[in-house]
Design a protein around this motif. Structure first.
Motif, PDB file in Angstrom:
ATOM      1  N   ASN A   1       0.827  -1.212   0.000  1.00 34.48           N
ATOM      2  CA  ASN A   1       0.000   0.000   0.000  1.00 34.48           C
ATOM      3  C   ASN A   1       0.861   1.263   0.000  1.00 34.48           C
ATOM      4  O   ASN A   1       0.527   2.250  -0.663  1.00 34.48           O
ATOM      5  N   VAL A   2       1.949   1.228   0.761  1.00 38.13           N
ATOM      6  CA  VAL A   2       2.856   2.391   0.765  1.00 38.13           C
ATOM      7  C   VAL A   2       3.324   2.655  -0.664  1.00 38.13           C
ATOM      8  O   VAL A   2       3.289   3.783  -1.159  1.00 38.13           O
ATOM      9  N   ALA A   3       3.728   1.566  -1.355  1.00 33.67           N
ATOM     10  CA  ALA A   3       4.219   1.724  -2.722  1.00 33.67           C
ATOM     11  C   ALA A   3       3.117   2.229  -3.647  1.00 33.67           C
ATOM     12  O   ALA A   3       3.357   3.060  -4.523  1.00 33.67           O
TER      13      ALA A   3
ATOM     14  N   ALA B   1       4.809   2.253   9.444  1.00 33.99           N
ATOM     15  CA  ALA B   1       4.470   3.673   9.374  1.00 33.99           C
ATOM     16  C   ALA B   1       5.095   4.280   8.131  1.00 33.99           C
ATOM     17  O   ALA B   1       6.181   3.873   7.717  1.00 33.99           O
ATOM     18  N   ASP B   2       4.384   5.218   7.522  1.00 36.67           N
ATOM     19  CA  ASP B   2       4.985   5.973   6.416  1.00 36.67           C
ATOM     20  C   ASP B   2       4.694   7.453   6.610  1.00 36.67           C
ATOM     21  O   ASP B   2       3.848   7.825   7.432  1.00 36.67           O
ATOM     22  N   ASP B   3       5.426   8.300   5.866  1.00 36.26           N
ATOM     23  CA  ASP B   3       5.231   9.745   6.018  1.00 36.26           C
ATOM     24  C   ASP B   3       4.529  10.307   4.780  1.00 36.26           C
ATOM     25  O   ASP B   3       4.790  11.425   4.365  1.00 36.26           O
ATOM     26  N   GLY B   4       3.621   9.515   4.231  1.00 39.32           N
ATOM     27  CA  GLY B   4       2.955   9.923   2.989  1.00 39.32           C
ATOM     28  C   GLY B   4       1.684  10.729   3.202  1.00 39.32           C
ATOM     29  O   GLY B   4       1.530  11.419   4.214  1.00 39.32           O
ATOM     30  N   ILE B   5       0.721  10.554   2.278  1.00 41.49           N
ATOM     31  CA  ILE B   5      -0.447  11.444   2.235  1.00 41.49           C
ATOM     32  C   ILE B   5      -1.559  11.032   3.206  1.00 41.49           C
ATOM     33  O   ILE B   5      -2.515  11.769   3.415  1.00 41.49           O
ATOM     34  N   GLY B   6      -1.462   9.822   3.796  1.00 39.57           N
ATOM     35  CA  GLY B   6      -2.512   9.380   4.736  1.00 39.57           C
ATOM     36  C   GLY B   6      -3.808   9.054   4.018  1.00 39.57           C
ATOM     37  O   GLY B   6      -3.851   8.935   2.788  1.00 39.57           O
ATOM     38  N   GLY B   7      -4.867   8.900   4.772  1.00 35.72           N
ATOM     39  CA  GLY B   7      -6.191   8.650   4.180  1.00 35.72           C
ATOM     40  C   GLY B   7      -6.490   7.174   3.950  1.00 35.72           C
ATOM     41  O   GLY B   7      -7.433   6.833   3.233  1.00 35.72           O
TER      42      GLY B   7
ATOM     43  N   GLY C   1     -10.881  -1.319   0.645  1.00 34.80           N
ATOM     44  CA  GLY C   1     -10.465  -2.410  -0.244  1.00 34.80           C
ATOM     45  C   GLY C   1     -10.550  -3.745   0.449  1.00 34.80           C
ATOM     46  O   GLY C   1     -11.228  -3.883   1.467  1.00 34.80           O
ATOM     47  N   THR C   2      -9.844  -4.722  -0.098  1.00 36.14           N
ATOM     48  CA  THR C   2      -9.854  -6.033   0.546  1.00 36.14           C
ATOM     49  C   THR C   2      -8.575  -6.276   1.351  1.00 36.14           C
ATOM     50  O   THR C   2      -8.521  -7.154   2.196  1.00 36.14           O
ATOM     51  N   GLY C   3      -7.530  -5.470   1.066  1.00 30.53           N
ATOM     52  CA  GLY C   3      -6.236  -5.697   1.708  1.00 30.53           C
ATOM     53  C   GLY C   3      -6.291  -5.533   3.221  1.00 30.53           C
ATOM     54  O   GLY C   3      -6.100  -6.493   3.977  1.00 30.53           O
ATOM     55  N   LEU C   4      -6.577  -4.308   3.675  1.00 33.63           N
ATOM     56  CA  LEU C   4      -6.576  -4.036   5.116  1.00 33.63           C
ATOM     57  C   LEU C   4      -7.727  -4.775   5.800  1.00 33.63           C
ATOM     58  O   LEU C   4      -7.560  -5.295   6.898  1.00 33.63           O
ATOM     59  N   ALA C   5      -8.877  -4.842   5.135  1.00 30.30           N
ATOM     60  CA  ALA C   5     -10.023  -5.553   5.739  1.00 30.30           C
ATOM     61  C   ALA C   5      -9.687  -7.031   5.949  1.00 30.30           C
ATOM     62  O   ALA C   5     -10.043  -7.625   6.969  1.00 30.30           O
TER      63      ALA C   5
HETATM   64  N1  LIG Z   1      -0.184   3.817   3.237  1.00 35.26           N
HETATM   65  C1  LIG Z   1      -1.254   4.378   2.635  1.00 35.26           C
HETATM   66  N2  LIG Z   1      -1.247   5.689   2.308  1.00 35.26           N
HETATM   67  C2  LIG Z   1      -2.319   6.254   1.716  1.00 35.26           C
HETATM   68  N3  LIG Z   1      -3.462   5.603   1.438  1.00 35.26           N
HETATM   69  C3  LIG Z   1      -3.530   4.311   1.730  1.00 35.26           C
HETATM   70  C4  LIG Z   1      -2.435   3.611   2.344  1.00 35.26           C
HETATM   71  N4  LIG Z   1      -2.833   2.343   2.560  1.00 35.26           N
HETATM   72  C5  LIG Z   1      -4.078   2.237   2.077  1.00 35.26           C
HETATM   73  N5  LIG Z   1      -4.512   3.411   1.578  1.00 35.26           N
HETATM   74  C6  LIG Z   1      -5.848   3.698   1.039  1.00 35.26           C
HETATM   75  O1  LIG Z   1      -6.761   2.824   1.693  1.00 35.26           O
HETATM   76  C7  LIG Z   1      -7.442   2.045   0.738  1.00 35.26           C
HETATM   77  C8  LIG Z   1      -7.656   0.667   1.293  1.00 35.26           C
HETATM   78  O2  LIG Z   1      -6.478  -0.105   1.279  1.00 35.26           O
HETATM   79  P1  LIG Z   1      -6.560  -1.663   1.117  1.00 35.26           P
HETATM   80  O3  LIG Z   1      -5.194  -2.201   1.161  1.00 35.26           O
HETATM   81  O4  LIG Z   1      -7.542  -2.154   2.109  1.00 35.26           O
HETATM   82  O5  LIG Z   1      -7.237  -1.876  -0.271  1.00 35.26           O
HETATM   83  P2  LIG Z   1      -6.571  -1.729  -1.718  1.00 35.26           P
HETATM   84  O6  LIG Z   1      -5.078  -1.646  -1.583  1.00 35.26           O
HETATM   85  O7  LIG Z   1      -7.265  -0.628  -2.417  1.00 35.26           O
HETATM   86  O8  LIG Z   1      -6.975  -3.079  -2.384  1.00 35.26           O
HETATM   87  P3  LIG Z   1      -6.202  -4.444  -2.246  1.00 35.26           P
HETATM   88  O9  LIG Z   1      -5.323  -4.338  -1.044  1.00 35.26           O
HETATM   89  O10 LIG Z   1      -7.290  -5.447  -2.073  1.00 35.26           O
HETATM   90  O11 LIG Z   1      -5.432  -4.605  -3.489  1.00 35.26           O
HETATM   91  C9  LIG Z   1      -6.607   2.102  -0.512  1.00 35.26           C
HETATM   92  O12 LIG Z   1      -7.417   1.980  -1.642  1.00 35.26           O
HETATM   93  C10 LIG Z   1      -5.957   3.449  -0.427  1.00 35.26           C
HETATM   94  O13 LIG Z   1      -6.830   4.426  -0.945  1.00 35.26           O
END
Ligand SMILES: Nc1ncnc2c1ncn2[C@@H]1O[C@H](COP(=O)(O)OP(=O)(O)OP(=O)(O)O)[C@@H](O)[C@H]1O
Ligand SMILES: [Mg+2]
Length: 362
Positions: free
Chosen positions: A266-268, A292-298, A304-308
């Motif tokens: 996600n950072v990438a 932790a990263d120092d990026g844009i946040g949000g 998505g499915t990754g963090l969930a």
């Molecule tokens: N480190 C981060 N910095 C900024 N935004 C992030 C970061 N990590 C996640 N996000 C935002 O949160 C959303 C949800 O992340 P998540 O990993 O759950 O899903 P995804 O990456 O969009 O999909 P998937 O992981 O299933 O490929 C992302 O779509 C992105 O907008």
């Protein structure tokens, strides 16, 4: 003491004459059975008024009643749990003590009883909580089993990829290299062999990437610190890794690894950060991993499915994932994984050793 309480009316007292007619009741007995006054009770048949049915509603004939029989035999009787019927037909749980006394020149019965409603409710509540607790434990255990079964499946797929497709491609590469070594290959054929060799090598790389994503061999072999380090090799920003180099149960290492992998992906993909940091600390009961990263946040777990997916994986192990990501202030992900999670790491098997040899081949 008991007598004083009975006389002062704190303990329900119930006197029945030789014909099973109610001869005396004190205020506590009247109140406990939901009557307004003893007038409603005096002279009525005792069993048929307060003891005529069971808690399930079925009739309770006086012939079945141990109090009736004890009274006839002239014996005292104590019952730790009985149910009497209130005026409104509801049941009250009681403990009861009956002794014979003379009433109007004939043998009758004196009964003192205690209202057990509070302790029965407490007991019911305790049992309900116990059932609920057992149910929750079973749900948790079944979630853990599902995650572990899926992980085992991935491990098997990875093993098959290494031993099957990857080994086959390695043989192709070796054969093509041998062909190249066999003197001159005519013009066009030489270019085709070169191309086939490049394709086979890149297919091996792709397979290795795929296998790594499914279940990284380095994790099983060398542990979390090495596995996280391997994740940073392709990261587009510098990643500081402060991961304690020690081993944890399989399920714990895998969960921590997947958190680090998803967070760094996600950072990438999204963060536009200039740097990231992965740390672990170990408490008495948990492994805590932060990214932790120092990026844009949000970042949002619901988007998505990754963090969930990570939230679900950690919940299955009774762990937690907290994502803090205020817009403009970078993202901080904290996973707490119980060290006792999952089943303990089994000793390394021959299969693992073979698996590593195959990987070494490629
Ligand atoms: N480190 C981060 N910095 C900024 N935004 C992030 C970061 N990590 C996640 N996000 C935002 O949160 C959303 C949800 O992340 P998540 O990993 O759950 O899903 P995804 O990456 O969009 O999909 P998937 O992981 O299933 O490929 C992302 O779509 C992105 O907008
Ligand atoms: Mg993602």
């Amino acid at each position: 003491m008991q007598e004083a309480l009975v006389i002062s009316g704190e303990i329900p007292l119930w006197l029945v004459d030789g014909d099973d007619r109610i001869a005396f009741v004190n205020d506590a007995a009247v109140r406990t059975l939901g009557y307004d006054s003893d007038d409603e009770l005096l002279g009525r048949p005792s069993h048929d008024t307060v003891h005529w049915k069971h808690p399930d509603g079925s009739p309770y004939p006086s012939e079945d009643c141990p109090i009736t029989h004890a009274t006839r035999r002239g014996e005292p009787i104590r019952m730790e749990r009985d149910w009497w019927v209130r005026k409104d037909g509801s049941m009250v749980p009681i403990s009861i003590h009956c002794v014979q006394i003379e009433i109007d020149g004939r043998m009758g019965t004196a009964m003192t009883f205690h209202d057990l409603t509070a302790s029965v409710q407490a007991e019911d509540e305790r049992r309900r909580l116990e059932v609920e607790r057992a149910r929750l434990a079973e749900v948790r255990a079944s979630r853990t089993r599902i995650v572990e079964a899926a992980d085992e499946q991935r491990r098997r797929v990875v093993r098959d990829l290494h031993d099957g497709a990857q080994a086959g491609l390695v043989r192709v590469v070796v054969a093509l290299q041998l062909a190249q070594g066999h003197g001159e290959i005519p013009g066009e054929a030489s270019a085709l062999v070169d191309e086939a060799l490049a394709d086979a090598r890149s297919a091996i790389d792709e397979l290795r990437e795929l296998a790594h994503g499914l279940h990284p061999a380095v994790l099983t072999r060398s542990g979390l610190a090495a596995a996280v380090q391997s994740l940073t090799a392709r990261a587009p920003v510098p990643v500081v890794v402060e991961v304690v180099d020690e081993r944890y149960p399989d399920a714990v290492e895998l969960a921590a690894y997947f958190v680090a992998a998803e967070a760094l992906t996600n950072v990438a993909k999204y963060a536009r950060a200039s740097t990231a940091r992965v740390t672990t600390t170990r408490t008495a009961s948990h492994l805590v991993l932060t990214v932790a990263d120092d990026g844009i946040g949000g970042a949002r777990t619901a988007a998505g499915t990754g963090l969930a997916g990570l939230v679900d994986r950690l919940a299955a192990l009774d762990g937690t994932l907290v994502v803090t990501s205020p817009p403009g202030e970078g993202t901080h992900i904290r996973a707490e994984i119980p060290l006792a999670a999952g089943t303990p790491r089994p000793p390394a098997t021959d299969l693992d050793a073979q698996h590593h040899e195959v990987e070494g081949l490629a």
